[in-house]
Write an enzyme that holds these catalytic residues in place. Structure first.
Site, PDB file in Angstrom:
ATOM      1  N   ASP A 209       0.827  -1.209   0.109  1.00  0.00           N
ATOM      2  CA  ASP A 209      -0.187  -0.110   0.042  1.00  0.00           C
ATOM      3  C   ASP A 209       0.791   1.368   0.004  1.00  0.00           C
ATOM      4  OD1 ASP A 209      -2.415  -0.954  -0.464  1.00  0.00           O
ATOM      5  OD2 ASP A 209      -2.682  -1.611   1.701  1.00  0.00           O
TER       6      ASP A 209
ATOM      7  N   ARG B 192     -15.722  -3.552  -3.618  1.00  0.00           N
ATOM      8  CA  ARG B 192     -14.880  -2.488  -3.728  1.00  0.00           C
ATOM      9  C   ARG B 192     -13.753  -2.950  -4.454  1.00  0.00           C
ATOM     10  NH1 ARG B 192     -14.810  -1.232   1.241  1.00  0.00           N
ATOM     11  NH2 ARG B 192     -12.739  -2.388   2.099  1.00  0.00           N
TER      12      ARG B 192
ATOM     13  N   ASP C 133      -6.641  -4.839  -4.855  1.00  0.00           N
ATOM     14  CA  ASP C 133      -6.398  -3.623  -4.342  1.00  0.00           C
ATOM     15  C   ASP C 133      -5.076  -2.807  -4.927  1.00  0.00           C
ATOM     16  OD1 ASP C 133      -7.698  -5.592  -2.656  1.00  0.00           O
ATOM     17  OD2 ASP C 133      -7.475  -4.150  -1.187  1.00  0.00           O
TER      18      ASP C 133
ATOM     19  N   TRP D 221     -11.688  -1.200  -7.619  1.00  0.00           N
ATOM     20  CA  TRP D 221     -10.076  -1.235  -7.456  1.00  0.00           C
ATOM     21  C   TRP D 221      -9.987  -1.679  -8.898  1.00  0.00           C
ATOM     22  CZ3 TRP D 221      -9.686   2.009  -3.851  1.00  0.00           C
ATOM     23  CH2 TRP D 221      -9.803   1.712  -2.573  1.00  0.00           C
TER      24      TRP D 221
ATOM     25  N   GLY E 139      -7.755 -18.797  -5.831  1.00  0.00           N
ATOM     26  CA  GLY E 139      -8.383 -17.191  -5.483  1.00  0.00           C
ATOM     27  C   GLY E 139      -8.811 -17.582  -3.983  1.00  0.00           C
TER      28      GLY E 139
END
Ligand code: GLY
Length: 378
Positions: A94, A228, A156, A232, A214
């Protein structure tokens, strides 16, 4: 909807966001809000992945208003992040979210050299997380003693790649872009299912790079569709196309966007997971709506004129719905700008509350409608 009506609500929405953010800035200062609980943003430690969104929001509002107090706080947040960069051990994938919305923003707006150096350091740390065999940027560090997540990559992280694209652009050195492209190729190959839905986490063998499975992560289940994460993917792939002109990224962004748009409820703000069973699907995630809306506005700019309304019109509807149905205008007891975000439903964390990244992308989406760039990911 006429152009004038659109403009009118956007200006109204913008001034309300500015007014509320200025009021919040008096209490929050150079803190790092994440989720609002009982009307007040809980402040996190600066190493938390959400640390860039509050200063990013301040930069967006400063850029339009020229309000120096917002700029001063954004700069102080950036300086507070130095401790995280220097300490190193808390850094993960991040880095992109954190330094794009602080140092890259400051560099783009003010050509601040210190900010450029900080962002380049962050880009170097991010690039160093690349797994050469699997062609992915490693996600987190172990959350607990002995956890082996060396082979984890998450959707993300598509939003972290703009930091690498930026680093190649300012240094003229293509290595950062090569890594970002290799990661995004992996996103296209392993994260996006044929129907346009998206895995949150993919686990690879960290030695051989082989795809293993996954994983559901913050979604309901491995084969569900976390909204979300879908947002992304839409935005991250569109940004990757913006930086590389690689057509596969554009087509894949469109495919994911079609999946997302086809599943929106009447008010255009998604449930937290498109495929959670009815009894678990009650809550919305306004942050997914806000992020997707901003990404869809960029996507609309990337396709031909005839196709642009397919993305632009629902993006405007999402933002208008967030303004009219989710906004906290007139409610001084709530710091969040938009209600009903869901951060991590499976973990029972921050469900049905305002989230700072929801607020950030909402303001960014409005800035796009106002034509008020630059946008730091680009
Ligand atoms: N990047 C973590 C999240 O979307 O909650």
């Amino acid at each position: 909807m006429t152009a004038e009506t659109k403009l009118e609500w956007v200006e109204e929405a913008w001034s309300k966001a500015l007014e509320k953010t200025k009021k919040n800035s008096l209490r929050i200062g150079a803190g790092f809000p994440h989720a609002s609980q009982g009307g007040k943003y809980v402040l996190e430690e600066p190493f938390w992945w959400t640390a860039g969104f509050w200063p990013g929001q301040l930069w967006l509002l400063y850029n339009e208003s020229g309000d120096e107090s917002l700029k001063a706080i954004a700069e102080e947040c950036e300086q507070r992040l130095d401790a995280v960069l220097n300490e190193y051990v808390r850094l993960d994938h991040d880095l992109g979210f954190m330094w794009t919305l602080t140092s890259v923003a400051s560099y783009k707006l003010l050509a601040n050299e210190d900010s450029k150096i900080r962002a380049l350091k962050a880009a170097n740390f991010l690039a160093a997380r690349f797994n050469l065999k699997g062609n992915f940027i490693r996600a987190w560090n172990p959350w607990f003693e002995g956890e082996d997540n060396r082979g984890y990559a998450i959707i993300d992280c598509a939003m972290n790649m703009p930091l690498l694209f930026w680093a190649s652009e300012v240094t003229g050195d293509p290595r950062y872009r090569h890594i970002a492209e290799a990661h995004m190729d992996t996103v296209v190959k392993h994260f996006i299912r044929p129907d346009g839905s998206v895995y949150h986490i993919v686990r690879f063998d960290s030695e051989t790079g082989e795809f293993i499975e996954g994983i559901g992560g913050q979604g309901y289940a491995a084969e569900s569709a976390w909204s979300r994460g879908t947002a992304w993917a839409i935005y991250g792939l569109t940004l990757a196309y913006h930086h590389t002109s690689k057509i596969e990224y554009l087509y894949t962004a469109q495919k994911v966007a079609h999946f997302f748009l086809a599943r929106l409820p009447e008010d255009y703000v998604p449930h937290w997971d498109f495929r959670a069973p009815t009894e678990d699907r009650e809550f919305r995630d306004s942050s997914a709506g806000a992020c997707a809306a901003s990404g869809l506005l960029l996507l609309a700019d990337k396709v031909g004129e005839l196709e642009a309304p397919v993305y632009r019109e629902p993006a405007i509807k999402m933002l208008e719905s967030l303004y009219r149905n989710y906004g906290t205008w007139g409610n001084d007891a709530e710091e969040g700008l938009i209600l009903h975000g869901t951060s991590n439903y499976p973990a029972g964390q921050n469900i049905d509350v305002p989230l700072i990244y929801g607020d950030f992308f909402y303001v960014e989406g409005l800035a796009r409608l106002k034509g008020k760039g630059p946008f730091y990911w680009e």
